[in-house]
Design a protein around this motif. Structure first.
Motif, PDB file in Angstrom:
ATOM      1  N   ARG A 170      -9.630  42.267  -8.204  1.00 30.96           N
ATOM      2  CA  ARG A 170     -10.035  41.917  -9.439  1.00 30.96           C
ATOM      3  C   ARG A 170     -11.174  42.759 -10.036  1.00 30.96           C
ATOM      4  O   ARG A 170     -11.981  43.537  -9.156  1.00 30.96           O
ATOM      5  CB  ARG A 170     -10.851  40.476  -8.835  1.00 30.96           C
ATOM      6  N   ASP A 213     -14.884  37.002 -14.256  1.00 31.02           N
ATOM      7  CA  ASP A 213     -13.839  37.781 -13.912  1.00 31.02           C
ATOM      8  C   ASP A 213     -13.248  38.190 -15.190  1.00 31.02           C
ATOM      9  O   ASP A 213     -12.755  37.306 -16.154  1.00 31.02           O
ATOM     10  CB  ASP A 213     -12.724  36.915 -13.031  1.00 31.02           C
ATOM     11  N   THR A 248     -10.667  40.507 -15.039  1.00 28.41           N
ATOM     12  CA  THR A 248      -9.530  40.949 -14.725  1.00 28.41           C
ATOM     13  C   THR A 248      -8.360  41.174 -15.711  1.00 28.41           C
ATOM     14  O   THR A 248      -7.809  42.360 -16.237  1.00 28.41           O
ATOM     15  CB  THR A 248      -8.729  40.555 -13.381  1.00 28.41           C
ATOM     16  N   GLU A 249      -8.000  40.037 -16.570  1.00 29.77           N
ATOM     17  CA  GLU A 249      -7.078  39.960 -17.571  1.00 29.77           C
ATOM     18  C   GLU A 249      -7.649  40.839 -18.701  1.00 29.77           C
ATOM     19  O   GLU A 249      -6.839  41.593 -19.245  1.00 29.77           O
ATOM     20  CB  GLU A 249      -6.967  38.604 -17.861  1.00 29.77           C
ATOM     21  N   ALA A 296      -6.969  44.614 -17.997  1.00 26.46           N
ATOM     22  CA  ALA A 296      -5.338  44.797 -18.084  1.00 26.46           C
ATOM     23  C   ALA A 296      -4.941  44.939 -19.669  1.00 26.46           C
ATOM     24  O   ALA A 296      -4.370  45.838 -19.887  1.00 26.46           O
ATOM     25  CB  ALA A 296      -4.574  43.661 -17.430  1.00 26.46           C
ATOM     26  N   LEU A 297      -5.576  44.046 -20.491  1.00 28.52           N
ATOM     27  CA  LEU A 297      -5.451  44.076 -21.821  1.00 28.52           C
ATOM     28  C   LEU A 297      -6.036  45.482 -22.580  1.00 28.52           C
ATOM     29  O   LEU A 297      -5.538  45.925 -23.267  1.00 28.52           O
ATOM     30  CB  LEU A 297      -5.940  42.792 -22.551  1.00 28.52           C
TER      31      LEU A 297
END
Length: 211
Positions: A120, A139, A141-142, A145-146
Motif C-alpha cells: 500500500r 491510502d 494506492t489506487e 496505480a493510475l
C-alpha cells in the motif's frame, strides 16, 4: 457510600487537550477521511531521537500494526519498532524526526506492506503537537496505480510521436530522391540506357525505406 468513594478517589483527572491539539486532531480526521490516525511521542537516547512511542491510535490504524489482533492496551506505550515495523523502518521515520525537531508540518508518502501482505502507498500528514506527533494517513494506492498507468500512456504517446516524426523525415528524403531522379531522368531522356535503372533503383530504395 458515594461520598466516601469520592473522598478515597485520589486519581488525577485526565489532562484536557489544548485547543491546538483538538484542532490538529480535527484536521487530521478530515484530511484522512477516517483512515489511520495515531499519535507518537519521541524517545531520546542522549540528545538524539532513536525511537517513537505509540501513544494512541484509532481502529483504522490496526491495518498498520505488526499484529493487528493484539489488544489496544498491550500496544499503546510500546515502541513503533515493535508494533509498527513497516512504519518504523521506512522513510516516514525520518519525516517524524524532522517534524518534531523543526515543529513544521510535513506531508510524506511511502510504500508499506499491510497486515494482509498487500503493498500500500500511504500519504501521511505529520503535525507536531504538545508532547506528541499527530499523524493522519490517506491510502493513495489506487492513485499511484493510475499515475503509473498515465505515465505509461504518456510514454507510449511520446514514442508514437517520435516514430511519426522519423517517418515524416524519411518521407521528405524520399520526395527529394524522387524529385532528383525525375530531374535526371528528364535530362537523360527515355532512350538513355540508364533511364530504366534509375527509375527502378529509386523505387527499390523507396520500398526499403518504407519497411
Amino acid at each position: 457510600n458515594l461520598a466516601e468513594a469520592q473522598m478515597d478517589d485520589t486519581r488525577e483527572p485526565p489532562r484536557r487537550p489544548t485547543g491546538a491539539e483538538v484542532a490538529t486532531l480535527a484536521d487530521a480526521a478530515l484530511a484522512s477521511a477516517f483512515g489511520p490516525i495515531y499519535t507518537l511521542a519521541p524517545v531520546y537516547e542522549g540528545e538524539q531521537i532513536f525511537e517513537f512511542q505509540l501513544v494512541d491510535f484509532n481502529e483504522a490504524t490496526r491495518s498498520l500494526l505488526s499484529d493487528p489482533d493484539e489488544a489496544a492496551e498491550a500496544v499503546k506505550g510500546r515502541m513503533i519498532g515493535e508494533v509498527m515495523a513497516e512504519i518504523a523502518f521506512s522513510d516516514l521515520f525520518n519525516t517524524y524526526v524532522k517534524v518534531w525537531q523543526t515543529r513544521k508540518p510535513a506531508t510524506a508518502t511511502a510504500q508499506i506492506v499491510d497486515d494482509v501482505g498487500a503493498r500500500r502507498w500511504l500519504r501521511q500528514r505529520v503535525v507536531a503537537g504538545e508532547g506528541a506527533l499527530f499523524i493522519s494517513c490517506l491510502d493513495v494506492t489506487e492513485a499511484k496505480a493510475l499515475e503509473a498507468q498515465l505515465h505509461r500512456v504518456e510514454s507510449a504517446h511520446a514514442v508514437g510521436q517520435f516514430v511519426g516524426g522519423v517517418a515524416h523525415d524519411f518521407n521528405n528524403v524520399l520526395v527529394s530522391i524522387r524529385s532528383a531522379a525525375e530531374f535526371i531522368g528528364d535530362a537523360l531522356g527515355d532512350d538513355h540506357p540508364s533511364a530504366a535503372d534509375l527509375g527502378g533503383g529509386v523505387l527499390r530504395k523507396e520500398a526499403w525505406m518504407r519497411r
